[in-house]
Design a protein around this motif. Structure first.
Motif, PDB file in Angstrom:
ATOM      1  N   LEU A 129       0.834  -1.199   0.000  1.00 62.22           N
ATOM      2  CA  LEU A 129       0.000   0.000   0.000  1.00 62.22           C
ATOM      3  C   LEU A 129       0.872   1.254   0.000  1.00 62.22           C
ATOM      4  CD1 LEU A 129      -2.817   1.253   0.103  1.00 62.22           C
ATOM      5  CD2 LEU A 129      -2.711   1.115   2.603  1.00 62.22           C
ATOM      6  N   GLN A 130       1.968   1.228   0.752  1.00 59.29           N
ATOM      7  CA  GLN A 130       2.883   2.368   0.777  1.00 59.29           C
ATOM      8  C   GLN A 130       3.568   2.562  -0.575  1.00 59.29           C
ATOM      9  OE1 GLN A 130       4.669   0.720   4.428  1.00 59.29           O
ATOM     10  NE2 GLN A 130       4.560   2.781   5.291  1.00 59.29           N
ATOM     11  N   VAL A 131       3.867   1.463  -1.263  1.00 64.36           N
ATOM     12  CA  VAL A 131       4.439   1.552  -2.610  1.00 64.36           C
ATOM     13  C   VAL A 131       3.448   2.240  -3.543  1.00 64.36           C
ATOM     14  CG1 VAL A 131       5.164   0.203  -4.624  1.00 64.36           C
ATOM     15  CG2 VAL A 131       5.939  -0.459  -2.336  1.00 64.36           C
ATOM     16  N   LEU A 132       2.173   1.834  -3.485  1.00 62.89           N
ATOM     17  CA  LEU A 132       1.146   2.438  -4.326  1.00 62.89           C
ATOM     18  C   LEU A 132       0.987   3.925  -4.011  1.00 62.89           C
ATOM     19  CD1 LEU A 132       0.520  -0.583  -4.880  1.00 62.89           C
ATOM     20  CD2 LEU A 132      -1.894   0.024  -4.820  1.00 62.89           C
ATOM     21  N   GLU A 133       1.064   4.270  -2.734  1.00 63.57           N
ATOM     22  CA  GLU A 133       0.910   5.666  -2.335  1.00 63.57           C
ATOM     23  C   GLU A 133       2.047   6.535  -2.875  1.00 63.57           C
ATOM     24  OE1 GLU A 133      -1.538   4.924   1.861  1.00 63.57           O
ATOM     25  OE2 GLU A 133       0.647   5.142   1.887  1.00 63.57           O
ATOM     26  N   VAL A 134       3.279   6.022  -2.814  1.00 55.94           N
ATOM     27  CA  VAL A 134       4.421   6.780  -3.329  1.00 55.94           C
ATOM     28  C   VAL A 134       4.299   6.933  -4.850  1.00 55.94           C
ATOM     29  CG1 VAL A 134       6.924   6.770  -3.660  1.00 55.94           C
ATOM     30  CG2 VAL A 134       5.960   6.157  -1.442  1.00 55.94           C
ATOM     31  N   ALA A 135       3.918   5.862  -5.540  1.00 58.89           N
ATOM     32  CA  ALA A 135       3.754   5.934  -6.998  1.00 58.89           C
ATOM     33  C   ALA A 135       2.688   6.966  -7.364  1.00 58.89           C
ATOM     34  CB  ALA A 135       3.385   4.563  -7.553  1.00 58.89           C
ATOM     35  N   ALA A 136       1.584   6.978  -6.624  1.00 57.66           N
ATOM     36  CA  ALA A 136       0.501   7.929  -6.903  1.00 57.66           C
ATOM     37  C   ALA A 136       0.915   9.359  -6.571  1.00 57.66           C
ATOM     38  CB  ALA A 136      -0.738   7.548  -6.106  1.00 57.66           C
ATOM     39  N   GLU A 137       1.738   9.501  -5.537  1.00 56.03           N
ATOM     40  CA  GLU A 137       2.217  10.832  -5.165  1.00 56.03           C
ATOM     41  C   GLU A 137       3.169  11.394  -6.222  1.00 56.03           C
ATOM     42  OE1 GLU A 137       5.100  12.366  -1.656  1.00 56.03           O
ATOM     43  OE2 GLU A 137       3.325  11.279  -0.973  1.00 56.03           O
ATOM     44  N   GLU A 138       4.018  10.523  -6.763  1.00 56.72           N
ATOM     45  CA  GLU A 138       4.991  10.959  -7.766  1.00 56.72           C
ATOM     46  C   GLU A 138       4.364  11.167  -9.140  1.00 56.72           C
ATOM     47  OE1 GLU A 138       8.047   7.992  -7.612  1.00 56.72           O
ATOM     48  OE2 GLU A 138       8.937   8.804  -5.765  1.00 56.72           O
ATOM     49  N   ASN A 139       3.334  10.400  -9.452  1.00 61.16           N
ATOM     50  CA  ASN A 139       2.691  10.514 -10.760  1.00 61.16           C
ATOM     51  C   ASN A 139       1.187  10.228 -10.621  1.00 61.16           C
ATOM     52  OD1 ASN A 139       1.889  10.446 -13.430  1.00 61.16           O
ATOM     53  ND2 ASN A 139       3.562   9.144 -14.107  1.00 61.16           N
ATOM     54  N   PRO A 140       0.449  11.212 -10.065  1.00 61.84           N
ATOM     55  CA  PRO A 140      -0.979  10.980  -9.789  1.00 61.84           C
ATOM     56  C   PRO A 140      -1.824  10.757 -11.044  1.00 61.84           C
ATOM     57  CG  PRO A 140      -0.379  13.285  -9.391  1.00 61.84           C
ATOM     58  CD  PRO A 140       0.901  12.537  -9.617  1.00 61.84           C
ATOM     59  N   GLU A 141      -1.434  11.348 -12.163  1.00 61.56           N
ATOM     60  CA  GLU A 141      -2.227  11.197 -13.383  1.00 61.56           C
ATOM     61  C   GLU A 141      -2.241   9.748 -13.859  1.00 61.56           C
ATOM     62  OE1 GLU A 141      -2.172  12.940 -17.920  1.00 61.56           O
ATOM     63  OE2 GLU A 141      -1.489  14.237 -16.289  1.00 61.56           O
ATOM     64  N   THR A 142      -1.156   9.038 -13.613  1.00 65.90           N
ATOM     65  CA  THR A 142      -1.052   7.650 -14.082  1.00 65.90           C
ATOM     66  C   THR A 142      -1.379   6.632 -12.999  1.00 65.90           C
ATOM     67  OG1 THR A 142       0.651   8.281 -15.674  1.00 65.90           O
ATOM     68  CG2 THR A 142       0.493   5.944 -15.121  1.00 65.90           C
ATOM     69  N   PHE A 143      -0.857   6.838 -11.784  1.00 61.26           N
ATOM     70  CA  PHE A 143      -0.928   5.794 -10.761  1.00 61.26           C
ATOM     71  C   PHE A 143      -1.906   6.087  -9.631  1.00 61.26           C
ATOM     72  CE2 PHE A 143       3.216   5.146 -12.785  1.00 61.26           C
ATOM     73  CZ  PHE A 143       3.110   3.796 -13.107  1.00 61.26           C
ATOM     74  N   SER A 144      -2.861   6.998  -9.861  1.00 58.93           N
ATOM     75  CA  SER A 144      -3.876   7.244  -8.829  1.00 58.93           C
ATOM     76  C   SER A 144      -4.663   5.961  -8.584  1.00 58.93           C
ATOM     77  CB  SER A 144      -4.816   8.363  -9.274  1.00 58.93           C
ATOM     78  OG  SER A 144      -5.510   7.969 -10.447  1.00 58.93           O
ATOM     79  N   PHE A 145      -5.121   5.796  -7.360  1.00 60.53           N
ATOM     80  CA  PHE A 145      -5.876   4.594  -7.017  1.00 60.53           C
ATOM     81  C   PHE A 145      -6.836   4.898  -5.881  1.00 60.53           C
ATOM     82  CE2 PHE A 145      -2.453   4.601  -4.007  1.00 60.53           C
ATOM     83  CZ  PHE A 145      -2.943   3.968  -2.862  1.00 60.53           C
ATOM     84  N   GLU A 146      -7.818   4.011  -5.708  1.00 58.28           N
ATOM     85  CA  GLU A 146      -8.774   4.139  -4.612  1.00 58.28           C
ATOM     86  C   GLU A 146      -8.876   2.801  -3.902  1.00 58.28           C
ATOM     87  OE1 GLU A 146     -12.530   5.470  -6.085  1.00 58.28           O
ATOM     88  OE2 GLU A 146     -11.700   7.295  -6.986  1.00 58.28           O
ATOM     89  N   THR A 147      -9.126   2.866  -2.600  1.00 53.70           N
ATOM     90  CA  THR A 147      -9.299   1.645  -1.812  1.00 53.70           C
ATOM     91  C   THR A 147     -10.619   1.696  -1.062  1.00 53.70           C
ATOM     92  OG1 THR A 147      -8.203   2.551   0.150  1.00 53.70           O
ATOM     93  CG2 THR A 147      -6.809   1.385  -1.437  1.00 53.70           C
ATOM     94  N   GLU A 148     -11.074   0.530  -0.654  1.00 53.96           N
ATOM     95  CA  GLU A 148     -12.209   0.405   0.259  1.00 53.96           C
ATOM     96  C   GLU A 148     -11.732  -0.388   1.457  1.00 53.96           C
ATOM     97  OE1 GLU A 148     -15.610  -1.387  -1.529  1.00 53.96           O
ATOM     98  OE2 GLU A 148     -16.058   0.355  -2.797  1.00 53.96           O
ATOM     99  N   GLN A 149     -12.163   0.011   2.639  1.00 57.17           N
ATOM    100  CA  GLN A 149     -11.781  -0.710   3.846  1.00 57.17           C
ATOM    101  C   GLN A 149     -12.671  -1.928   4.005  1.00 57.17           C
ATOM    102  OE1 GLN A 149      -9.061   0.219   5.473  1.00 57.17           O
ATOM    103  NE2 GLN A 149      -9.204  -1.595   6.746  1.00 57.17           N
ATOM    104  N   THR A 150     -12.083  -3.090   4.226  1.00 57.60           N
ATOM    105  CA  THR A 150     -12.829  -4.317   4.481  1.00 57.60           C
ATOM    106  C   THR A 150     -12.349  -4.901   5.801  1.00 57.60           C
ATOM    107  OG1 THR A 150     -11.286  -5.913   3.496  1.00 57.60           O
ATOM    108  CG2 THR A 150     -12.760  -4.730   1.987  1.00 57.60           C
ATOM    109  N   SER A 151     -13.016  -5.941   6.257  1.00 54.87           N
ATOM    110  CA  SER A 151     -12.596  -6.583   7.510  1.00 54.87           C
ATOM    111  C   SER A 151     -11.241  -7.254   7.362  1.00 54.87           C
ATOM    112  CB  SER A 151     -13.641  -7.616   7.954  1.00 54.87           C
ATOM    113  OG  SER A 151     -13.863  -8.563   6.927  1.00 54.87           O
TER     114      SER A 151
END
Length: 203
Positions: A129-151
């Motif tokens: 998740l931290q890898v995805l966050e850094v990728a989205a921070e560095e290039n939000p137009e390409t690597f933006s993502f959304e999550t849903e919280q589950t159990s």
């Protein structure tokens, strides 16, 4: 599976409970209890739901035993507070080494196809998740993502604006070296140089 895994690491807790609870009257074939438990002992469980399901099996019980608990015999014990670890510091406050993780996203299933790849630098021991966050921070137009919280923790439901859909039976599958990850993005910790692929898939 031949190595003692029953389904995947998430299903092990309930599977062991079921096999222990029914072994006296339902035994379609022999199962290697020691081998199955060795898989559990070797795994570092992080998700509360997975821990809650595997703990009864580790003490030779199942959820069925809850009906016979003697609540009057239990003692109130409060867990000792633990200081959270800093995401960039180790257990002794020393800075953690950085690692590089290759991360790619691919859609060859729906709409306009795409494939993007990047190299992300994160502290050693970081979750996916931290890898995805850094990728989205560095290039939000390409690597933006959304999550849903589950159990079971956070589940990625959209990447690059492409959302998973139960109607279309689509989801984002995460792989390493071509194999599906058996942990979620909130607990899986990539190794240095590992290539993580997010592939838009169907089931």
């Amino acid at each position: 599976k031949g190595n003692g895994m029953i389904g995947n690491i998430y299903s092990m807790g309930l599977a062991l409970q079921a096999l222990e609870a029914t072994r006296k009257f339902y035994a379609p074939r022999e199962w290697d209890c020691a081998q199955a438990f060795s898989v559990v002992f070797a795994h570092d469980y992080q998700q509360p739901m997975a821990i809650a399901q595997v703990l009864p099996a580790l003490v030779g019980s199942s959820y069925l035993d809850a009906a016979g608990l003697d609540c009057a015999a239990t003692k109130d014990t409060a867990p000792s507070p633990q200081l959270p670890l800093s995401p960039t510091l180790g257990t002794h406050g020393a800075p953690r080494a950085s690692i590089q993780v290759q991360y790619s996203i691919t859609n060859r299933l729906q709409g306009k196809h795409f494939h993007y790849s990047t190299s992300v630098t994160v502290p050693d021991g970081s979750t996916l998740l931290q890898v995805l966050e850094v990728a989205a921070e560095e290039n939000p137009e390409t690597f933006s993502f959304e999550t849903e919280q589950t159990s079971w923790g956070p589940m990625v439901v959209s990447i690059h604006g492409l959302a998973a859909s139960t109607d279309d039976r689509t989801y984002w599958q995460f792989l390493s070296a071509g194999d599906a990850l058996e942990e979620g993005v909130g607990t899986y910790k990539p190794q240095a140089g590992e290539h993580i692929q997010a592939v838009f898939s169907t089931y």
